[in-house]
Design an enzyme around this catalytic site. Structure first.
Site, PDB file in Angstrom:
ATOM      1  N   ARG A   1       0.835  -1.142   0.123  1.00 27.82           N
ATOM      2  CA  ARG A   1       0.085  -0.034  -0.014  1.00 27.82           C
ATOM      3  C   ARG A   1       0.655   1.218  -0.096  1.00 27.82           C
ATOM      4  NH1 ARG A   1      -3.017   2.433   4.816  1.00 27.82           N
ATOM      5  NH2 ARG A   1      -4.484   3.815   3.928  1.00 27.82           N
TER       6      ARG A   1
ATOM      7  N   HIS B   1       0.428   3.781  -3.035  1.00 24.52           N
ATOM      8  CA  HIS B   1       0.005   5.315  -2.751  1.00 24.52           C
ATOM      9  C   HIS B   1       1.373   6.300  -2.837  1.00 24.52           C
ATOM     10  CE1 HIS B   1      -3.842   4.536  -0.277  1.00 24.52           C
ATOM     11  NE2 HIS B   1      -3.650   3.551  -1.236  1.00 24.52           N
TER      12      HIS B   1
ATOM     13  N   TRP C   1     -10.465  -8.507   2.231  1.00 24.14           N
ATOM     14  CA  TRP C   1     -11.256  -8.886   0.862  1.00 24.14           C
ATOM     15  C   TRP C   1     -11.361 -10.361   0.703  1.00 24.14           C
ATOM     16  CZ3 TRP C   1      -8.135  -4.511   1.695  1.00 24.14           C
ATOM     17  CH2 TRP C   1      -8.611  -3.411   1.068  1.00 24.14           C
TER      18      TRP C   1
END
Length: 379
Positions: free
Chosen positions: A128, A132, A271
């Site tokens: 991540r 990002h 998820w």
């Protein structure tokens, strides 16, 4: 500053997790270069001695940048590091591939030192961070991207989409202390590569050359995806970076990893049933499970009707609602190999956004071996 601390300092075989119920797996603008773009460098060779010789001049150059750009001690340090990086490229005092493999191995070593953090791995949060740090690119203004690692600075560090990433930045800071010659942009993206590959994902082509920038180059809020939005929003965000529909869907598969946190994004849950292993389960679950809107006091998200232990965001669910997105999502649900191929290419492109071609120290990206492959080679 002193560079006397420069030194060249595994993770077990990547395991593919089996699908488990939640309870079980939780228990187990004005763009200017901070340094002038250097001329293209030849394929780098190991140059630790030469590197040390070039650092003194680089530090002096960095002080010049400090007085030109800022009066902040923090940015002065950044200027020195940025000038050092450019000096290494320009003088061809560039660490070799083997030096970057050492950094890769150190990152791989600490992935599972997470203890009780999330699902026992720092891998997802490192992915991540790399994502990002790179996904702020704007192809029109040619600002943002991984080149300057501007998430180190406020207000970008505090943008809502970056909530919780201080964990990853602090973790990478420890690696930076061991390998002070590597730029933050290279370190963060290499961290993403190491995490993906060591969590049983595909090989991600990668090459170094990013330089450290300044707070003035930090990007405005709103450049990263807002999970509450629609397909149009996804297209606006990803088209701005230069991606197409197929690449949007391929990159979305990174949600196979990790989980959302109520105290960060407002959303909650993983998820997939194996959030520390790279698989195409994200796509399979989108099609195979019955998804219903979660009844709770948080933002709109979906949960699987069967176990109520998994979640999908509105921007995930549009992949099976939008006609163009759906055909790619279906292909990836049916073949992990197809997804791995497209995902690898898209992630490699993502991690290079914002980096001028002339800054890279090698023309062709490297394929770095996993820790397991290195061990097998020695045997």
């Amino acid at each position: 500053m002193s560079f006397s601390a420069l030194r060249n300092p595994l993770r077990n075989t990547a395991r593919r997790a089996t699908q488990l119920p939640k309870a079980q797996f939780r228990a187990n603008f004005n763009r200017k270069f901070s340094t002038p773009p250097p001329p293209p460098a030849a394929e780098a060779k190991s140059s630790s001695t030469g590197l040390y010789l070039g650092l003194g001049a680089a530090a002096a150059a960095g002080l010049g940048y400090y007085f030109y750009y800022t009066t902040s001690g923090k940015e002065a340090g950044t200027a020195v590091r940025s000038a050092a990086q450019a000096a290494k490229v320009k003088a061809n005092f560039v660490p070799a591939k083997e030096d970057y493999i050492k950094v890769y191995n150190r990152i791989a070593q600490i992935l599972d030192d997470a203890g009780e953090y999330d699902d026992g791995s720092y891998g997802p949060v490192l992915v991540r961070l790399a994502w990002h740090a790179s996904g702020t690119y704007d192809k029109e203004s040619k600002t943002g991207g991984s080149n300057y690692a501007t998430m180190r600075f406020d207000p970008e560090a505090g943008h809502g989409a970056n909530a919780g990433l201080k964990v990853a930045r602090d973790l990478m800071e420890k690696v930076k202390e061991e390998f002070p010659w590597i730029s933050y942009g290279d370190l963060w993206t290499l961290g993403g590569v190491a995490a993906l590959q060591e969590m049983a994902g595909p090989k991600i082509p990668w090459r170094p050359g990013r330089i450290d920038g300044f707070a003035a180059q930090a990007t405005p809020d709103g450049r990263l995806p807002d999970a509450t939005q629609s397909a149009d929003h996804l297209r606006n965000i990803f088209y701005r970076m230069g991606f197409n529909d197929q690449e949007i869907v391929a990159l979305s598969g990174a949600h196979a990893l990790g989980r959302c946190h109520r105290d960060r994004s407002g959303f909650e849950g993983p998820w997939t049933f194996s959030p520390t292993t790279v698989t195409n389960d994200y796509y399979r679950l989108l099609f195979d499970e019955k998804w219903v809107w979660k009844r709770w006091d948080g933002p709109k998200q979906l949960e699987d009707k069967k176990t109520k232990s998994l979640m999908m965001l509105p921007t995930d669910y549009v992949l099976v609602q939008d006609k163009s997105f759906k055909k790619y999502a279906k292909a990836y649900a049916e073949s992990q190999d197809v997804w791995f191929k497209d995902f690898s290419k898209a992630v490699s492109t993502l991690f290079e956004l914002g980096v001028p071609e002339e800054q890279f120290v090698t023309k062709e990206p490297w394929i770095l071996p996993t820790v397991e492959e290195q061990a097998e080679k020695k045997d």
